[in-house]
Design a protein around this motif. Structure first.
Motif, PDB file in Angstrom:
ATOM      1  N   ALA A  91       8.636   4.057   5.691  1.00  0.00           N
ATOM      2  CA  ALA A  91       7.646   3.414   4.826  1.00  0.00           C
ATOM      3  C   ALA A  91       7.429   1.922   5.589  1.00  0.00           C
ATOM      4  O   ALA A  91       6.003   1.482   5.577  1.00  0.00           O
ATOM      5  CB  ALA A  91       8.116   3.117   3.495  1.00  0.00           C
ATOM      6  N   LEU A  92       8.257   1.553   6.151  1.00  0.00           N
ATOM      7  CA  LEU A  92       8.008   0.139   6.898  1.00  0.00           C
ATOM      8  C   LEU A  92       7.159   0.434   8.250  1.00  0.00           C
ATOM      9  O   LEU A  92       6.006  -0.347   8.475  1.00  0.00           O
ATOM     10  CB  LEU A  92       9.244  -0.448   7.745  1.00  0.00           C
ATOM     11  CG  LEU A  92      10.319  -1.081   6.977  1.00  0.00           C
ATOM     12  CD1 LEU A  92      11.420  -1.498   7.309  1.00  0.00           C
ATOM     13  CD2 LEU A  92       9.395  -2.553   6.743  1.00  0.00           C
ATOM     14  N   VAL A  93       6.997   1.670   8.998  1.00  0.00           N
ATOM     15  CA  VAL A  93       6.020   2.147   9.839  1.00  0.00           C
ATOM     16  C   VAL A  93       4.785   2.148   9.130  1.00  0.00           C
ATOM     17  O   VAL A  93       3.653   1.844   9.658  1.00  0.00           O
ATOM     18  CB  VAL A  93       6.396   3.415  10.374  1.00  0.00           C
ATOM     19  CG1 VAL A  93       5.380   3.916  11.306  1.00  0.00           C
ATOM     20  CG2 VAL A  93       7.764   2.946  11.383  1.00  0.00           C
ATOM     21  N   GLY A  94       4.560   2.934   7.905  1.00  0.00           N
ATOM     22  CA  GLY A  94       3.392   2.823   7.307  1.00  0.00           C
ATOM     23  C   GLY A  94       2.952   1.623   6.805  1.00  0.00           C
ATOM     24  O   GLY A  94       1.686   1.421   6.886  1.00  0.00           O
ATOM     25  N   LEU A  95       3.789   0.589   6.347  1.00  0.00           N
ATOM     26  CA  LEU A  95       3.274  -0.666   6.099  1.00  0.00           C
ATOM     27  C   LEU A  95       2.691  -1.229   7.106  1.00  0.00           C
ATOM     28  O   LEU A  95       2.019  -2.209   7.010  1.00  0.00           O
ATOM     29  CB  LEU A  95       4.463  -1.053   5.636  1.00  0.00           C
ATOM     30  CG  LEU A  95       4.297  -2.715   4.705  1.00  0.00           C
ATOM     31  CD1 LEU A  95       3.371  -2.578   3.482  1.00  0.00           C
ATOM     32  CD2 LEU A  95       5.695  -3.457   4.323  1.00  0.00           C
ATOM     33  N   ALA A  96       3.264  -1.333   8.546  1.00  0.00           N
ATOM     34  CA  ALA A  96       2.776  -1.951   9.451  1.00  0.00           C
ATOM     35  C   ALA A  96       1.323  -1.342   9.669  1.00  0.00           C
ATOM     36  O   ALA A  96       0.501  -2.183  10.307  1.00  0.00           O
ATOM     37  CB  ALA A  96       3.538  -1.758  10.682  1.00  0.00           C
ATOM     38  N   ILE A  97       1.074  -0.017   9.799  1.00  0.00           N
ATOM     39  CA  ILE A  97      -0.035   0.483  10.073  1.00  0.00           C
ATOM     40  C   ILE A  97      -1.198   0.000   8.999  1.00  0.00           C
ATOM     41  O   ILE A  97      -2.103  -0.311   9.679  1.00  0.00           O
ATOM     42  CB  ILE A  97       0.203   1.832  10.172  1.00  0.00           C
ATOM     43  CG1 ILE A  97       0.768   2.474  11.267  1.00  0.00           C
ATOM     44  CG2 ILE A  97      -1.417   2.603  10.286  1.00  0.00           C
ATOM     45  CD1 ILE A  97       1.279   3.738  11.544  1.00  0.00           C
ATOM     46  N   ALA A  98      -0.837   0.034   7.731  1.00  0.00           N
ATOM     47  CA  ALA A  98      -1.497  -0.386   6.758  1.00  0.00           C
ATOM     48  C   ALA A  98      -2.204  -1.827   6.899  1.00  0.00           C
ATOM     49  O   ALA A  98      -3.043  -2.223   6.744  1.00  0.00           O
ATOM     50  CB  ALA A  98      -0.976  -0.213   5.448  1.00  0.00           C
ATOM     51  N   ALA A  99      -0.994  -2.803   7.224  1.00  0.00           N
ATOM     52  CA  ALA A  99      -1.124  -4.185   7.373  1.00  0.00           C
ATOM     53  C   ALA A  99      -2.200  -4.202   8.574  1.00  0.00           C
ATOM     54  O   ALA A  99      -3.350  -5.234   8.428  1.00  0.00           O
ATOM     55  CB  ALA A  99      -0.072  -4.865   7.851  1.00  0.00           C
TER      56      ALA A  99
ATOM     57  N   ILE B  22       0.994  -2.214  -5.333  1.00  0.00           N
ATOM     58  CA  ILE B  22       0.015  -1.253  -5.824  1.00  0.00           C
ATOM     59  C   ILE B  22      -1.303  -2.268  -6.038  1.00  0.00           C
ATOM     60  O   ILE B  22      -2.344  -1.886  -5.793  1.00  0.00           O
ATOM     61  CB  ILE B  22       0.408  -0.499  -6.852  1.00  0.00           C
ATOM     62  CG1 ILE B  22       1.498   0.280  -6.689  1.00  0.00           C
ATOM     63  CG2 ILE B  22      -0.697   0.083  -7.597  1.00  0.00           C
ATOM     64  CD1 ILE B  22       2.152   1.100  -7.732  1.00  0.00           C
ATOM     65  N   VAL B  23      -0.910  -3.341  -6.854  1.00  0.00           N
ATOM     66  CA  VAL B  23      -2.065  -4.427  -7.083  1.00  0.00           C
ATOM     67  C   VAL B  23      -2.732  -4.560  -5.735  1.00  0.00           C
ATOM     68  O   VAL B  23      -3.780  -4.910  -5.475  1.00  0.00           O
ATOM     69  CB  VAL B  23      -1.645  -5.467  -8.045  1.00  0.00           C
ATOM     70  CG1 VAL B  23      -2.705  -6.332  -8.027  1.00  0.00           C
ATOM     71  CG2 VAL B  23      -1.227  -4.745  -9.525  1.00  0.00           C
TER      72      VAL B  23
ATOM     73  N   VAL C  54       4.622   3.116  -5.178  1.00  0.00           N
ATOM     74  CA  VAL C  54       5.265   3.903  -5.995  1.00  0.00           C
ATOM     75  C   VAL C  54       6.636   4.270  -5.346  1.00  0.00           C
ATOM     76  O   VAL C  54       7.631   4.326  -6.447  1.00  0.00           O
ATOM     77  CB  VAL C  54       4.375   5.426  -5.781  1.00  0.00           C
ATOM     78  CG1 VAL C  54       5.233   6.469  -6.461  1.00  0.00           C
ATOM     79  CG2 VAL C  54       3.163   5.110  -6.323  1.00  0.00           C
ATOM     80  N   ILE C  55       6.992   4.273  -4.103  1.00  0.00           N
ATOM     81  CA  ILE C  55       8.449   4.210  -3.697  1.00  0.00           C
ATOM     82  C   ILE C  55       9.165   3.187  -4.152  1.00  0.00           C
ATOM     83  O   ILE C  55      10.525   3.384  -4.474  1.00  0.00           O
ATOM     84  CB  ILE C  55       8.169   4.297  -2.082  1.00  0.00           C
ATOM     85  CG1 ILE C  55       7.837   5.587  -1.611  1.00  0.00           C
ATOM     86  CG2 ILE C  55       9.888   4.287  -1.525  1.00  0.00           C
ATOM     87  CD1 ILE C  55       7.445   5.550  -0.259  1.00  0.00           C
TER      88      ILE C  55
ATOM     89  N   LEU D  57      -7.699   4.494   3.534  1.00  0.00           N
ATOM     90  CA  LEU D  57      -6.400   5.157   3.805  1.00  0.00           C
ATOM     91  C   LEU D  57      -5.132   4.091   3.760  1.00  0.00           C
ATOM     92  O   LEU D  57      -4.329   4.303   3.497  1.00  0.00           O
ATOM     93  CB  LEU D  57      -6.429   5.474   5.535  1.00  0.00           C
ATOM     94  CG  LEU D  57      -5.261   6.304   6.024  1.00  0.00           C
ATOM     95  CD1 LEU D  57      -4.812   7.434   5.057  1.00  0.00           C
ATOM     96  CD2 LEU D  57      -5.413   6.868   7.556  1.00  0.00           C
ATOM     97  N   ALA D  58      -5.489   2.920   4.377  1.00  0.00           N
ATOM     98  CA  ALA D  58      -4.551   1.819   4.217  1.00  0.00           C
ATOM     99  C   ALA D  58      -4.326   1.406   2.675  1.00  0.00           C
ATOM    100  O   ALA D  58      -2.960   1.189   2.484  1.00  0.00           O
ATOM    101  CB  ALA D  58      -5.257   0.442   4.888  1.00  0.00           C
ATOM    102  N   GLN D  59      -5.040   1.475   1.848  1.00  0.00           N
ATOM    103  CA  GLN D  59      -4.742   1.444   0.467  1.00  0.00           C
ATOM    104  C   GLN D  59      -4.011   2.203  -0.178  1.00  0.00           C
ATOM    105  O   GLN D  59      -3.115   2.191  -0.957  1.00  0.00           O
ATOM    106  CB  GLN D  59      -6.298   1.406  -0.415  1.00  0.00           C
ATOM    107  CG  GLN D  59      -6.999  -0.035  -0.177  1.00  0.00           C
ATOM    108  CD  GLN D  59      -8.267  -0.059  -1.098  1.00  0.00           C
ATOM    109  OE1 GLN D  59      -9.184   1.060  -0.921  1.00  0.00           O
ATOM    110  NE2 GLN D  59      -8.726  -1.074  -1.617  1.00  0.00           N
ATOM    111  N   ALA D  60      -4.211   3.454   0.306  1.00  0.00           N
ATOM    112  CA  ALA D  60      -3.607   4.792  -0.300  1.00  0.00           C
ATOM    113  C   ALA D  60      -2.148   4.649   0.454  1.00  0.00           C
ATOM    114  O   ALA D  60      -1.261   5.210  -0.382  1.00  0.00           O
ATOM    115  CB  ALA D  60      -4.146   6.034   0.408  1.00  0.00           C
ATOM    116  N   VAL D  61      -1.758   4.268   1.470  1.00  0.00           N
ATOM    117  CA  VAL D  61      -0.594   4.110   2.059  1.00  0.00           C
ATOM    118  C   VAL D  61       0.402   3.097   1.257  1.00  0.00           C
ATOM    119  O   VAL D  61       1.417   3.140   0.733  1.00  0.00           O
ATOM    120  CB  VAL D  61      -0.494   3.604   3.548  1.00  0.00           C
ATOM    121  CG1 VAL D  61       0.716   3.200   3.925  1.00  0.00           C
ATOM    122  CG2 VAL D  61      -1.044   4.734   4.381  1.00  0.00           C
TER     123      VAL D  61
END
Length: 125
Positions: A112-120, A63-64, A16-17, A6-10
């Motif tokens: 996206a920052l919120v998603g980034l924090a969760i993914a991190a 992405i990478v 992409v954004i 899920l974190a990779q997908a985020v």
């Protein structure tokens, strides 16, 4: 492991954004559609195209980084700096004075920052 996917997908989504505005680097007239602003002159065109190229590079790195652990932290930091600086600058110049498309970019960056924090956090072992 499920959260890692899920974190990779985020991260891919955030990448992409960042990559999508790269279209402006190749076709500067698209800046009107993307940002709702007129290019005005060649100097502004150059600045917008350069910004678009840098965003695309950050996006490619994210992405990478979603799949290559050694660069993941650097990619997350680059994306965080990119998005948070845009939001901070939008607030500094006066968010209410921005056109609707620029406001939309700022809000996308906030989410996206919120998603980034969760993914991190998902990648912390």
């Amino acid at each position: 492991m499920r959260f890692e996917y899920l974190a990779q997908a985020v991260l891919v989504l955030i990448g992409v954004i960042h990559v999508v505005p790269g279209i402006v680097a190749c076709t500067p007239r698209r800046a009107v559609a993307v940002y709702g602003t007129d290019l005005g002159n060649r100097d502004q065109e150059l600045l917008l195209r350069h910004r678009a190229l840098l965003l695309a590079l950050v996006g490619a790195g994210v992405i990478v980084g979603a799949f290559v652990a050694p660069i993941r932290v650097a990619a997350i930091i680059a994306a965080a700096i990119s998005m948070s600086s845009f939001v901070a600058l939008a607030l500094t110049v006066g968010f209410r004075e921005l056109n609707e498309k620029a406001k939309r970019v700022a809000w996308v960056d906030v989410f996206a920052l919120v998603g980034l924090a969760i993914a991190a956090l998902a990648f912390i072992e």
